[in-house]
Structures are given as C-alpha cells and as structure tokens.
Scaffold this motif. Structure first.
Motif, mmCIF file in Angstrom:
data_model
loop_
_atom_site.group_PDB
_atom_site.id
_atom_site.type_symbol
_atom_site.label_atom_id
_atom_site.label_comp_id
_atom_site.label_asym_id
_atom_site.label_seq_id
_atom_site.Cartn_x
_atom_site.Cartn_y
_atom_site.Cartn_z
ATOM 1 N N GLY A 27 0.810 -1.217 0.000
ATOM 2 C CA GLY A 27 0.000 0.000 0.000
ATOM 3 C C GLY A 27 0.841 1.263 0.000
ATOM 4 O O GLY A 27 0.441 2.282 -0.577
ATOM 5 N N ALA A 28 2.030 1.206 0.616
ATOM 6 C CA ALA A 28 2.908 2.375 0.676
ATOM 7 C C ALA A 28 3.479 2.742 -0.685
ATOM 8 O O ALA A 28 3.991 3.855 -0.877
ATOM 9 C CB ALA A 28 4.051 2.108 1.657
ATOM 10 N N ASP A 29 3.388 1.830 -1.658
ATOM 11 C CA ASP A 29 3.940 2.088 -2.988
ATOM 12 C C ASP A 29 2.938 2.736 -3.938
ATOM 13 O O ASP A 29 3.287 3.034 -5.084
ATOM 14 C CB ASP A 29 4.428 0.777 -3.607
ATOM 15 N N MET A 30 1.708 2.958 -3.479
ATOM 16 C CA MET A 30 0.741 3.639 -4.338
ATOM 17 C C MET A 30 1.160 5.109 -4.448
ATOM 18 O O MET A 30 1.287 5.790 -3.422
ATOM 19 C CB MET A 30 -0.669 3.515 -3.773
ATOM 20 N N PRO A 31 1.359 5.624 -5.652
ATOM 21 C CA PRO A 31 1.973 6.941 -5.823
ATOM 22 C C PRO A 31 1.219 8.104 -5.182
ATOM 23 O O PRO A 31 1.827 8.991 -4.587
ATOM 24 C CB PRO A 31 2.033 7.108 -7.346
ATOM 25 N N ALA A 32 -0.095 8.117 -5.297
ATOM 26 C CA ALA A 32 -0.862 9.272 -4.821
ATOM 27 C C ALA A 32 -1.922 8.907 -3.803
ATOM 28 O O ALA A 32 -2.209 9.694 -2.895
ATOM 29 C CB ALA A 32 -1.517 9.989 -6.000
ATOM 30 N N MET B 106 -10.314 5.770 -11.181
ATOM 31 C CA MET B 106 -9.622 5.153 -10.055
ATOM 32 C C MET B 106 -8.129 5.032 -10.319
ATOM 33 O O MET B 106 -7.299 5.298 -9.447
ATOM 34 C CB MET B 106 -10.224 3.769 -9.770
ATOM 35 N N VAL B 107 -7.767 4.600 -11.521
ATOM 36 C CA VAL B 107 -6.354 4.496 -11.867
ATOM 37 C C VAL B 107 -5.693 5.873 -11.812
ATOM 38 O O VAL B 107 -4.595 6.032 -11.265
ATOM 39 C CB VAL B 107 -6.180 3.854 -13.260
ATOM 40 N N ALA B 108 -6.377 6.877 -12.355
ATOM 41 C CA ALA B 108 -5.834 8.240 -12.312
ATOM 42 C C ALA B 108 -5.675 8.714 -10.872
ATOM 43 O O ALA B 108 -4.678 9.364 -10.516
ATOM 44 C CB ALA B 108 -6.757 9.179 -13.086
ATOM 45 N N HIS B 109 -6.661 8.373 -10.029
ATOM 46 C CA HIS B 109 -6.633 8.777 -8.618
ATOM 47 C C HIS B 109 -5.440 8.143 -7.904
ATOM 48 O O HIS B 109 -4.717 8.813 -7.151
ATOM 49 C CB HIS B 109 -7.958 8.358 -7.971
ATOM 50 N N VAL B 110 -5.223 6.859 -8.127
ATOM 51 C CA VAL B 110 -4.124 6.159 -7.457
ATOM 52 C C VAL B 110 -2.771 6.650 -7.973
ATOM 53 O O VAL B 110 -1.812 6.818 -7.199
ATOM 54 C CB VAL B 110 -4.269 4.638 -7.640
ATOM 55 N N ASN C 299 -3.935 5.331 -1.768
ATOM 56 C CA ASN C 299 -4.138 3.889 -1.591
ATOM 57 C C ASN C 299 -5.619 3.612 -1.358
ATOM 58 O O ASN C 299 -5.994 2.823 -0.493
ATOM 59 C CB ASN C 299 -3.303 3.374 -0.409
ATOM 60 N N ASP C 300 -6.464 4.264 -2.151
ATOM 61 C CA ASP C 300 -7.915 4.129 -1.945
ATOM 62 C C ASP C 300 -8.622 3.972 -3.285
ATOM 63 O O ASP C 300 -8.347 4.722 -4.228
ATOM 64 C CB ASP C 300 -8.468 5.360 -1.223
ATOM 65 N N ILE C 301 -9.540 2.998 -3.347
ATOM 66 C CA ILE C 301 -10.339 2.804 -4.561
ATOM 67 C C ILE C 301 -11.818 2.684 -4.209
ATOM 68 O O ILE C 301 -12.574 1.998 -4.894
ATOM 69 C CB ILE C 301 -9.886 1.559 -5.353
ATOM 70 N N SER C 302 -12.237 3.357 -3.150
ATOM 71 C CA SER C 302 -13.648 3.310 -2.776
ATOM 72 C C SER C 302 -14.491 3.964 -3.866
ATOM 73 O O SER C 302 -14.301 5.134 -4.191
ATOM 74 C CB SER C 302 -13.874 4.041 -1.453
ATOM 75 N N PRO C 303 -15.457 3.240 -4.452
ATOM 76 C CA PRO C 303 -16.246 3.822 -5.544
ATOM 77 C C PRO C 303 -17.222 4.894 -5.082
ATOM 78 O O PRO C 303 -17.723 5.666 -5.895
ATOM 79 C CB PRO C 303 -17.001 2.610 -6.117
ATOM 80 N N THR C 304 -17.488 4.937 -3.767
ATOM 81 C CA THR C 304 -18.434 5.931 -3.248
ATOM 82 C C THR C 304 -17.742 7.125 -2.605
ATOM 83 O O THR C 304 -18.406 8.020 -2.087
ATOM 84 C CB THR C 304 -19.368 5.280 -2.216
ATOM 85 N N GLY C 305 -16.421 7.129 -2.629
ATOM 86 C CA GLY C 305 -15.696 8.245 -2.046
ATOM 87 C C GLY C 305 -15.669 8.232 -0.529
ATOM 88 O O GLY C 305 -15.385 9.258 0.106
ATOM 89 N N ARG C 306 -15.938 7.092 0.100
ATOM 90 C CA ARG C 306 -15.922 7.019 1.562
ATOM 91 C C ARG C 306 -14.527 6.678 2.096
ATOM 92 O O ARG C 306 -14.328 6.588 3.310
ATOM 93 C CB ARG C 306 -16.928 5.986 2.053
ATOM 94 N N HIS C 307 -13.554 6.451 1.206
ATOM 95 C CA HIS C 307 -12.154 6.208 1.576
ATOM 96 C C HIS C 307 -12.025 5.026 2.545
ATOM 97 O O HIS C 307 -11.272 5.077 3.521
ATOM 98 C CB HIS C 307 -11.549 7.474 2.187
ATOM 99 N N ASP C 308 -12.764 3.960 2.260
ATOM 100 C CA ASP C 308 -12.752 2.806 3.160
ATOM 101 C C ASP C 308 -12.310 1.526 2.470
ATOM 102 O O ASP C 308 -12.475 0.448 3.005
ATOM 103 C CB ASP C 308 -14.148 2.613 3.786
ATOM 104 N N ALA D 174 -6.891 -3.270 -12.004
ATOM 105 C CA ALA D 174 -6.425 -2.258 -12.957
ATOM 106 C C ALA D 174 -5.447 -1.299 -12.302
ATOM 107 O O ALA D 174 -4.419 -0.931 -12.895
ATOM 108 C CB ALA D 174 -7.620 -1.494 -13.525
ATOM 109 N N ALA D 175 -5.758 -0.869 -11.087
ATOM 110 C CA ALA D 175 -4.892 0.092 -10.402
ATOM 111 C C ALA D 175 -3.518 -0.505 -10.121
ATOM 112 O O ALA D 175 -2.478 0.140 -10.348
ATOM 113 C CB ALA D 175 -5.552 0.550 -9.103
ATOM 114 N N ILE D 176 -3.468 -1.735 -9.627
ATOM 115 C CA ILE D 176 -2.178 -2.361 -9.320
ATOM 116 C C ILE D 176 -1.364 -2.575 -10.588
ATOM 117 O O ILE D 176 -0.151 -2.298 -10.631
ATOM 118 C CB ILE D 176 -2.397 -3.686 -8.575
#
Length: 781
Positions: free
Chosen positions: A82-87, A222-226, A89-98, A256-258
């Motif tokens: 998770g520490a290697d995600m550039p921007a 999501m990919v852009a966000h990560v 480490n969240d892919i919550s589709p509802t924006g709840r960051h969970d 896709a994100a990974i």
C-alpha cells in the motif's frame, strides 16, 4: 447514377434492423473459440505478470510483514504494498475512503490483498506470494448478520427508511397479524472470464489499461486517482467480457490500479489475472440478507400494514452496499400495494469481502422478502398464495402509490398473470398435483406462480446518461462506438441495429468497436438494465445528426424539397431517383459534409430525494410472471424442476432472439441463487466455497424438463424509450422466485398445507429435507 435504380437495389431489404431476430455479433466466435478476450491478446514485449498476496486472518493488525523471501524468489521484479501507491491507496467507488488498494496496518477479511508480486511469469509470481511471512495480532470478527443485533449493528453506509402511512398503527389495528424472519444467501458471479487487467505504459504520464470491466470510466478515474494523474492520461479499453453480472462494475478497479502502478513504475507492460480460487476469495458477491417482517391483514388476506427490516451482509467497506440495500427497499413491494408501510435497510459491517453489484442489484432480495410475507398471509387464511397475490396487486387507477411515493402508472401485472395462469393451466395442474400428493407417500409435487415488477433506471440520477460516437466513411460503411460494454448480453448488436435502422443499411455495414474512454468520455456503468435504453438513444441521436446532414446535402445538390428525400433499404430516394447509400455518402464527402457526430442522452423524469425517501427513481417498470412445478423426495430432500412457464414483456423488443436468451439465462441464474449456490465460511472466517469443486452453479441437468418462454407481444413501453422497447437484463432473474415457492409448496404438502414452511434460500436439498422434517413434527403436535 441513372435516374432509375437497378432491379437489384429496388428489391433490396435492410438486413438486421430494429425488431428483427439477429444473432449475437460474437456468437460464432464464442462457439469456435475465436472471440478475443484479454488473455488471448498478443502479449507486449517484456510483459510482466502480477499476483496478489492475501491475508490469512479475518480481522487483525499486521504486526510484521517480511517480504524478503518474496523479493528474492526467482523471476520477481518488484513487490508492491500500500505504501507504494503513488498518490492514493484508496479505490472506494463511493468516495468514503474505506477500501484500500492494498491493506496497510489492518486487515478486515480473510483473503484481503495486502501485497502484489510482479514477476517475469505468472507462475513465478504465484509461487513467490507463498513465501511471505506475516504476523498478525488477531481481533474478534463478525461473519454472519444473523448472529448480531440487526438494528444496532455497525453499518458501512447510512441506512434508508421508506415510509408511507402509519405502519405500526395499521398493524396494531389489523384483525390478524404475524411476524417472522427470513434468510437468503449470497451468490458468486462465477463469470467464465475472471478478473483481468493489462496495463501498458505510455510516454509522459500516459497509461493504457485493457480491463474486464463494466465501468471503463470508473476504472479510468480510479487508476488516475491512485497514480495522481489527470483522467486524460489514462485510457481504458474493453472489447468484451466473458460475463460480468455486476461483478465487474467496481471489482475490476483493484486489478487495474495495481497493474497500472506497476507498469508506470517499471516501464513495462503488466498483466494481472488471478486464478479462480483467489478471484472468488478476494472479490465481492451478491449480498446475503436477513429480512425481519411484521404484517397486519384481514380474514380475506388483504394486507393492511407491513414493517420490514432488510439487513445485509455488506463486508468490510461500503462499495455499492448503499444503493444495493436501497434498491432492496424499492422492491419490498414487488407487485403489491401496501396501505401503510415502513421499510428500513441495515447495511451491516462484517469481516468478509466487501459485497457488490449483482444482477438485480438488491431487487431480488427485496422481492423474495415480500413474497415470503405473501406466503405467510396465505397460509394464515388458508388460501392458495396466488389468490393472495392477486388480491393485493397494485391497482390501475388507484391503490397505485409505492412506498417511495412514485405512482405505478404502467401497471399490466393483472393481464400478465391472467394470461400465464391460463396458458400454464394453473388451476388444472393445481388439482392434479393435490391428487398426486394424496397418493404419493415419498415424492411430493409443488406449484407456484409468482409475478414481478422491476424498476428501470439508476437510482443515482447522474448515472442515467450516455454518449455515442458515429462515423460514416465515404464508402457508406459506419463505425459505431458508445459507452456501453459487452459482457455477452448482446448490447453491441442491439445498438448496431438501432444505427442500421436510422440509415436503413444492412447491419454488416455497421462496425462495432471496443468501448474506450478515449472516444466516449464520462460513461456510466453498463448496469441497472439500462445499456440498450441509454446507449441506444445516444447512438440514435448521433446517427440522426448525420442523416439530417445527408438529407440537407441531397436537397441542396439535387434541388428537391426535404420531404422528397427518403431513406430506403441501402439507398436514398431523392425526388424521382434512387441513389445507393454509399454513393450519396461519397458525394457528401466530396462536398465537405461532416460525416461524424456524437450523440448524448439523459433519462427524463427521474429524480430521487434519499433524505426524504421520496421521488420518481424509475423511468418505467418491467413486468413478468413465471409458473414453476417441482417434485421433491421427502426422504432425501432432492428435487427436480419439472416444468416452468414464463410470460415476460419487453415492450417492442429490439431483438427477440437476444431477449429470449436473456430471459432463459437470467431465470437459470436466479434459480441457482435460490437453490444450489451456497456460500460457506468456516470458524476462522475463510470462504470454503471458492472453486467449482465446492460451489455449485446450475448444471444443464438442473434446467426445467419443460421450459416454455413467451414474450408478451401486446404491450409497448408507454415512455418514449428506444423504439418503445423495455429493459431485459435484470428483470428475468427474479422470475426464479417461482421455483423457491414451488419447493415451499411441495414441502407444505407433507403437513396438508396447514403450516407455512418458511423455507430459506438457497433451498438446497439439505434445507428442503430439514423443512420437511420440521413440518412433520409441527403437524404431529
């Protein structure tokens, strides 16, 4: 061109327009193995492969994670956490960051991805994953919502309440009342093609992701966000999926994100394709529910008031559990009018994989719960459940307000049920089954006829939009692209039929191209049975824009009024001459007429105020009914589906062949959910049904021995949908309720129909046998 068209052109007819039976555009490729899925694509040079490392506890804190052995394994190029995600480490589709891409510090279900291995081969990546050494401080975990206080449990998203009238007062004042609870299990999507993503790095910030997803735009975002890049740097492409059923609406985001992070970090293409066990363990499923109900009714069986609590096992994060449990409440009425009603959702946190969209999106669970209430009332007053169903139907001019305050203005359930009751010979067979059961001590038969009313539209209003792009080339051939995805359901061919109809050209002149965010932006998921409704209208708008330009050009070039220009099969009549379509487009190109257009559509009328629990969330309703007959062995619980009759309406069908396939397939999938497909967790929180060896989808031998499916050919959509058609993806799934209730009817016969079997789902042979034994004991007492 001569003024008079050739005899061949005059005799021509359009092949493959709207309302014709066209085969699926890829059907011949599916059966010959030539349809190209992501894992069939030629691999880019230097391709790397990824594999996810999964947690081995259901709930706990990661005290230590030693990945040195993983990194040193043969072929390993990198290991991501998770520490290697550039921007982010969240892919919550509802924006709840969970929902983390990879869990950090804490794990919340057995099988949660905590690291990813990137290696030269897939086998090397899988073997390396097993070398991780992870130490956990384990914590208590919750698996089953049956075992907790459903009204006070932790929720993953705010619950919803629907209310009309005073349900408590109506129930208290009713001549008769009862209460109970029902369990219904979840379901794995079991798509033929599992999750997969192939990420190809580009220059600058660019990356292309070929993903098996129903929602390319969400994967893009999501990919852009990560990665921390603008959406324009990410292109997502989908040609086809080997099944989706809702399981690829949000669950593809993680893969896709990974893959994209690894590809950009390493400068090499990366593909991730989990094996079936990991896929089933780490990805979400249909929500299983517990429904608590209380109902007040009179001696005739008229429901006067009802109170529901729909509690769902949602898993560790919100995912789509909010809208799924909302839609369950939207369908707690099915085809029935409640004078007073209160319905509440309880989207409960559990230490299981986060559950997600599945065909019907909560609607099936809502309907199954309310049909249990119908059965309870029928047994209480000693009547055939079909009588109670018909007695409580919505009216056509009154008794037509739903629990969410939308009026049912297109109600045809009375006629649907009446026609099926007659064509299936329900009354005669009911008498014959009663006679058979009276003389058969071991084998018992059951019969049930259940209706459905399913709301069509996304309840998230902003998703009710679509775009399309249409090019007409100088030779008259057409290139079609839209935001919908093809997962085997026939969306591509239906939309191509719409475009062919507008230009009056043969369908083989319309090229269906892969869905890509680089052509049509900001697309909605292909879900909620809205694919044809939304994308068909958008493509029609684009085609009509080009057609109007061609008409204007022809009128000016040939000096005739617009009303004397008519598009005919593969040709255009201009005044007193007919010109082949391809010749007119060539002329238009030479005259610099724009032969490309975008189209856009947004569903009218829909609105929803969740805080008030009121609105008009559905554009229209789809209706159908099914009559099922079963036989059970009361000594073993084994059963057979003897016969099923279905009458389903699709409005003016765009393609009857495709629609019939959707109805048959949806019914069988629904039957699997309600009978054989069972998810089992052990006392450590491990999913034990994670492979074909332990998870039982219906076999060919499970299909009804007699299977009659008919499209109602008399109704047209009262709303101006695409060619007055209706959605057909999800509604047929719920027709399988008839099998559950036929099994219940067969079980009830062992106690002479004096006791409601309260048969939970899935009604496996074990549950059928236990219900038989319980009823025999209750009848004896």
């Amino acid at each position: 061109m001569n003024k008079h068209a050739s005899a061949e052109i005059k005799a021509a007819r359009i092949q493959g327009g709207v309302a014709t039976d066209q085969r699926h555009d890829s059907a011949h490729k599916h059966v010959t193995g030539t349809a190209i899925y992501i894992d069939d694509m030629p691999e880019p040079a230097g391709l790397l492969h990824g594999c996810l490392g999964l947690s081995t506890v259901a709930h706990g804190t990661i005290r230590d994670m030693d990945l040195s052995g993983v990194r040193a394994a043969p072929g390993v190029v990198d290991v991501l956490t998770g520490a290697d995600m550039p921007a982010s480490n969240d892919i919550s589709p509802t924006g709840r960051h969970d929902e983390p891409v990879l869990a950090e510090g804490k794990v919340e279900f057995f099988g949660q991805p905590i690291f990813a291995v990137i290696a030269e081969t897939r086998e090397q990546a899988r073997r390396a994953c097993r070398l991780a050494r992870v130490v956990y401080d384990e914590e208590p975990f919750i698996i089953d919502v049956w075992d907790i206080d459903r009204r006070a449990g932790k929720v993953v998203t705010p619950p919803l309440t629907l209310k009309r009238g005073d349900a408590a007062a109506a129930i208290a004042a009713a001549p008769r009342r009862l209460k109970g609870s029902m369990r219904m299990g979840g379901q794995d999507h079991f798509y033929l093609e599992g999750h997969i993503a192939l990420a190809i790095p580009g220059e600058d910030k660019d990356v292309t992701v070929i993903s098996s997803t129903q929602h390319p735009s969400e994967v893009q975002h999501m990919v852009a966000h990560v990665l921390g890049v603008p959406s324009h740097a990410v292109t997502v492409e989908v040609r086809r999926m080997g099944g989706g059923f809702g399981g690829k609406e949000t669950q593809g985001n993680q893969f896709a994100a990974i893959a994209a992070v690894a590809a950009k970090k390493l400068g090499r293409a990366v593909k991730i394709r989990p094996d079936r066990d990991d896929d089933m363990t780490a990805t979400g499923k249909r929500h299983d529910f517990v429904v608590d109900y209380e109902v007040g009714f009179d001696d005739d069986g008229n429901i006067l008031g009802v109170d529901y609590l729909y509690a769902a096992r949602c898993g560790f994060s919100s995912d789509l559990s909010g809208p799924v449990t909302d839609r369950a409440l939207f369908h707690c009425d099915n085809t029935y009018y409640y004078p007073a009603v209160q319905a509440q959702s309880a989207p409960l946190y559990t230490n299981t994989v986060s559950n997600t969209a599945f065909r019907g999106f909560g609607g099936p669970q809502g309907m199954v719960g309310c049909e249990r209430v119908i059965d309870e009332v029928a047994f209480a007053v000693g009547k055939d459940p079909l009588e109670i169903r018909k007695l409580n139907f919505y009216g056509t001019t009154d008794r037509n307000v739903t629990p969410y305050h939308q009026k049912v203005e297109d109600n045809i359930v009375h006629r649907i049920v009446a026609e099926l009751e007659e064509s299936s010979e329900y009354a005669r067979r009911r008498r014959e089954i009663a006679a058979f059961n009276a003389s058969s001590p071991v084998i018992k038969r059951g019969l049930a006829l259940t209706p459905l009313k399913f709301g069509i539209s996304f309840t998230a209003t902003h998703f009710n939009q679509a775009g399309a792009l249409v090019h007409v080339y100088a030779d008259g051939s057409v290139h079609l692209n839209h935001g919908g995805t093809e997962m085997g359901q026939g969306l591509y061919v239906k939309v191509a039929q719409v475009v062919a109809e507008e230009f009056q050209i043969d369908i083989d002149q319309v090229k269906i191209t892969a869905t890509t965010t680089g052509k049509v932006p900001n697309t909605s998921a292909t879900a909620a049975s809205s694919g044809s409704d939304l994308n068909g209208m958008a493509a029609q708008a684009a085609a009509r824009a080009i057609r109007d330009r061609l008409r204007d050009f022809a009128a000016e070039k040939y000096g005739v009024p617009l009303e004397q220009i008519e598009f005919l099969p593969n040709r255009v009549r201009v005044g007193n001459q007919e010109i082949p379509f391809g010749e007119l487009t060539q002329q238009a190109y030479m005259a610099r007429v724009q032969l490309s257009a975008t189209g856009f559509y947004k569903t009218p009328k829909v609105r929803w105020d969740r805080d008030k629990g009121e609105g008009h969330p559905f554009y229209y309703f789809a209706y159908g009914a099914a009559c099922a007959e079963v036989s059970i062995d009361t000594l073993t619980g084994e059963y057979m589906v003897e016969r099923v009759d279905i009458l389903h309406e699709t409005g003016r069908s765009l393609n009857r062949a495709i629609d019939l396939g959707q109805i048959e397939g949806g019914f069988i999938q629904g039957m699997g959910w309600l009978t054989t497909e069972e998810l089992v967790w052990d006392d450590k929180g491990r999913l034990r049904t994670h492979a074909p060896s332990t998870y039982k989808i219906p076999l060919a031998s499970d299909r009804p021995k007699v299977f009659n499916v008919t499209l109602a050919d008399w109704p047209e959509n009262h709303e101006p949908t695409i060619h007055r058609s209706k959605a057909v993806g999800e509604p047929p799934f719920m027709l399988a309720m008839s099998v559950l209730h036929a099994l219940s009817d067969a079980v009830a016969s062992v106690a002479d129909h004096r006791v409601c079997p309260r048969l939970d789902a899935p009604a496996t042979p074990e549950r059928v046998l236990m219900a038989v034994e319980r009823l025999r004991r209750e009848a004896a007492n």
